[in-house]
Structure formats: structure tokens, C-alpha cells
Design a protein around this motif. Structure first.
Motif, PDB file in Angstrom:
ATOM      1  N   PRO A  27      47.418  16.813 103.131  1.00  0.00           N
ATOM      2  CA  PRO A  27      47.770  16.340 104.472  1.00  0.00           C
ATOM      3  C   PRO A  27      48.781  15.203 104.408  1.00  0.00           C
ATOM      4  CG  PRO A  27      45.731  15.331 103.775  1.00  0.00           C
ATOM      5  CD  PRO A  27      46.128  16.275 102.657  1.00  0.00           C
ATOM      6  N   GLU A  28      49.399  14.916 105.526  1.00  0.00           N
ATOM      7  CA  GLU A  28      50.268  13.751 105.594  1.00  0.00           C
ATOM      8  C   GLU A  28      49.417  12.493 105.445  1.00  0.00           C
ATOM      9  OE1 GLU A  28      49.230  14.617 109.957  1.00  0.00           O
ATOM     10  OE2 GLU A  28      49.577  15.747 108.118  1.00  0.00           O
ATOM     11  N   SER A  29      49.995  11.418 104.952  1.00  0.00           N
ATOM     12  CA  SER A  29      49.237  10.186 104.786  1.00  0.00           C
ATOM     13  C   SER A  29      49.292   9.347 106.068  1.00  0.00           C
ATOM     14  CB  SER A  29      49.784   9.396 103.592  1.00  0.00           C
ATOM     15  OG  SER A  29      51.179   9.181 103.731  1.00  0.00           O
ATOM     16  N   TRP A  30      50.480   8.960 106.510  1.00  0.00           N
ATOM     17  CA  TRP A  30      50.628   8.138 107.709  1.00  0.00           C
ATOM     18  C   TRP A  30      51.174   8.963 108.867  1.00  0.00           C
ATOM     19  CZ3 TRP A  30      48.862   3.274 108.209  1.00  0.00           C
ATOM     20  CH2 TRP A  30      48.594   2.541 107.045  1.00  0.00           C
ATOM     21  N   TYR A  31      50.743   8.613 110.086  1.00  0.00           N
ATOM     22  CA  TYR A  31      51.314   9.205 111.285  1.00  0.00           C
ATOM     23  C   TYR A  31      51.274   8.178 112.412  1.00  0.00           C
ATOM     24  CZ  TYR A  31      46.405  10.086 112.557  1.00  0.00           C
ATOM     25  OH  TYR A  31      45.067   9.944 112.847  1.00  0.00           O
TER      26      TYR A  31
END
Length: 321
Positions: A27-31
Motif C-alpha cells: 500500500p501507499e505509505s502517506w496520503y
């Protein structure tokens, strides 16, 4: 026993499958999220006393000794209805688990807190002048808060990724603004001899508090890094007053608060209030203090509570790194 072993084996298999999925789908880390919300109140309670006026909608009829209350209705509601805008930073530890921190600014709808029509306010037997008052007090909350939350992602399918989250609401700054319009009409017999339209604005600052929030939402991918999202959020918390100050007072449009001849300007008790949990003989309140009110000090009044609970819909955009 066999049933318990079967359930345990199923749980282990599920955990193993989830672990494989998390390794396969990084998954992406930051959003980051930008959103706007509209809330409806979910609980309606009786409003607190406003400037010594009970939270009622009163209607009077008749003149002088015949001026009688002909109807009374309790004024109820909350400040949970209104608009909110906010920004959010989130971090995903894994495919399923993440945390968020939101910074929000909320403005409630104005709510009528007390209202009176045609009540006899005073009578001078020497001049035979009787004065009647009608007034309406409207309240509005403006608040800035932080809302940390834990997010559980439920899996992605066809571009949609539903999730749930729970967290707390920590108000950082906020006020309850109470705007009151009073109309004083004086009669000598049946003849109208004077009219004064008074306006005041009182600002109530709250004590520190904390609330609870829970949300169910989903995002939908619009591109590699951009998603649209929608959330259905429930929040529940109340605040109670710490201090109150009259910041504006006019009569027929003329400032009467910041003039040297004004009673309000000369009396701290008339413009400043400290909210307390109990009134006794040492309180600066004529109801309980045998020495009356020291006008050079803020008035003591019982602390009041207002609700800001609501159910809201949030729409926005999400950018993932």
C-alpha cells in the motif's frame, strides 16, 4: 473440541492469507485528503439560560396588569447541524491498517435559544409610560479541532476501497456567539411615545473537552495518485462554558458599550461572566450573595452545556504518495 480446532485453523489460514496479500499488494505509505462536510443534529436538548432568560419561546398579550403569558414553548436543539471543512494527513502501516490526523473548521447553523414577544418590562406610574419588550437570541458555534483516528481498510475491488475509522475530537479553539435583538416599545395610554432597538453580541468561551467520532467510507481511484472519497460520520460531544463577554451593544444603531456614559462600559459584571459549578454566599451573584453584586468583577453564573453531536456526509479528494 473439533469445532474449536477447526475455527482456530480457519483463523490461522485467514491470517496467513492476509499476510500474503499485504506482501503482494504494497500500500501507499502517506496520503492527504481535502474535504467538506455537512452535518445534521442527532440529539435535541434544552438550551441553557441566555442572559438570564429561560430557553423558552414566550408570547404575552394585554397591557399593564392584564399583560399575561398566553403561550410558552421549550426551545430545544443542538449545534450539531452545520458545515465543516478540513484537511487530513494519513499513514498506512499495512494494507489493512492506518492512522489519520485531521484538522477541521466547523461553523454551525444559527439556532434560536430564547424568544419573547410583547412582555411588560417596566411601568412608570408618574408618567403612565409602560414599556414592552420583544427579543430573540440566536446562537452560533465556530470551532477548530483536531481529530486523530485509527483506520481499518476493508480491501479494494473495481477501484473502490471501503474503510471504517474511529477516533476522538479535540477542540483547539472555539466560541459560542449569541446575538440578541431586543425591541423596547413605550406607550402612554394607547399612544406610542418611544422605541429602542437594542442589539448585543455575547461570546462564550468553553472549557477543555473531548469527543468521539466514527465513520464508514469508501474511496474510488480516479488516477494513479488521485482518488475521490465519501464518508458517513457520526460524532458525539458536549461543551460547557468557561467565560462570557459582551463584545457589542448598540441602541438604535449607536454604540453604547464603548462610551464613558454607558452603564455596561462602567460595569464589569454587566459585560463579563465566569461560569461556575455552584453558586453560594461567596459568589458574585445577587441570588445567593447577601451583599449583592460587585460591579467591578465578573458576574458568577452556573455553567451551561450545549451539544454538538451530529451525523454528517463528507465528500473530498485524496492524494496518495
Amino acid at each position: 473440541m473439533k469445532k474449536n480446532l477447526f475455527l482456530l485453523g480457519l483463523l490461522v489460514c485467514s491470517m496467513a492469507t492476509m499476510a500474503q496479500t499485504e506482501k503482494a499488494d504494497k500500500p501507499e505509505s502517506w496520503y492527504f485528503k481535502l474535504a467538506g462536510s455537512y452535518f445534521n443534529q442527532t440529539a435535541s436538548t434544552e438550551f441553557p439560560v441566555v442572559g438570564g432568560q429561560l430557553p423558552n419561546r414566550d408570547v404575552y398579550a394585554g397591557t399593564l396588569t392584564a399583560n399575561k403569558l398566553i403561550s410558552r414553548e421549550s426551545v430545544t436543539g443542538s449545534f450539531g447541524q452545520g458545515f465543516r471543512s478540513g484537511i487530513t494527513a494519513g499513514y498506512r502501516f499495512s494494507t489493512r491498517l492506518g492512522v489519520e490526523m485531521s484538522a477541521n473548521y466547523y461553523v454551525s447553523n444559527e439556532k434560536t435559544m430564547a424568544q419573547t414577544t410583547n412582555r411588560l418590562a417596566s411601568y412608570n406610574p408618574q408618567t403612565t409610560v409602560a414599556t414592552y419588550v420583544s427579543f430573540t437570541a440566536e446562537g452560533e458555534i465556530k470551532a477548530f479541532d483536531l481529530a486523530p483516528a485509527i483506520v481499518m481498510f476493508l480491501g479494494e475491488a473495481h477501484g473502490f476501497e471501503p474503510y471504517t475509522k474511529v477516533g476522538v475530537i479535540v477542540p483547539i479553539h472555539g466560541t459560542l456567539d449569541i446575538k440578541t435583538n431586543r425591541d423596547y416599545v413605550s406607550f402612554a395610554g394607547a399612544n406610542k411615545v418611544a422605541e429602542t432597538q437594542a442589539y448585543s453580541k455575547d461570546v462564550v468561551k468553553p472549557n477543555a473537552t473531548i469527543g468521539f467520532m466514527a465513520a464508514l467510507g469508501t474511496s474510488y481511484k480516479l488516477g494513479k495518485h488521485i482518488s475521490a472519497f465519501a464518508e458517513l460520520e457520526y460524532r458525539n460531544f458536549t461543551v460547557h462554558g468557561k467565560t462570557k463577554e459582551t463584545t457589542e451593544y448598540t441602541e438604535n444603531g449607536v454604540d453604547k458599550l464603548n462610551t464613558t456614559t454607558s452603564f455596561r462600559a462602567a460595569s464589569t459584571a454587566a459585560t463579563h461572566t465566569n461560569y461556575v459549578d455552584k453558586l453560594d454566599v461567596n459568589s458574585n451573584n445577587a441570588l445567593t450573595n447577601p451583599n449583592g453584586v460587585d460591579t467591578t468583577k465578573p458576574m458568577d453564573e452556573l455553567s451551561s452545556y450545549v451539544g454538538i453531536s451530529g451525523l454528517g456526509l463528507t465528500l473530498g479528494l485524496k492524494y496518495s504518495l
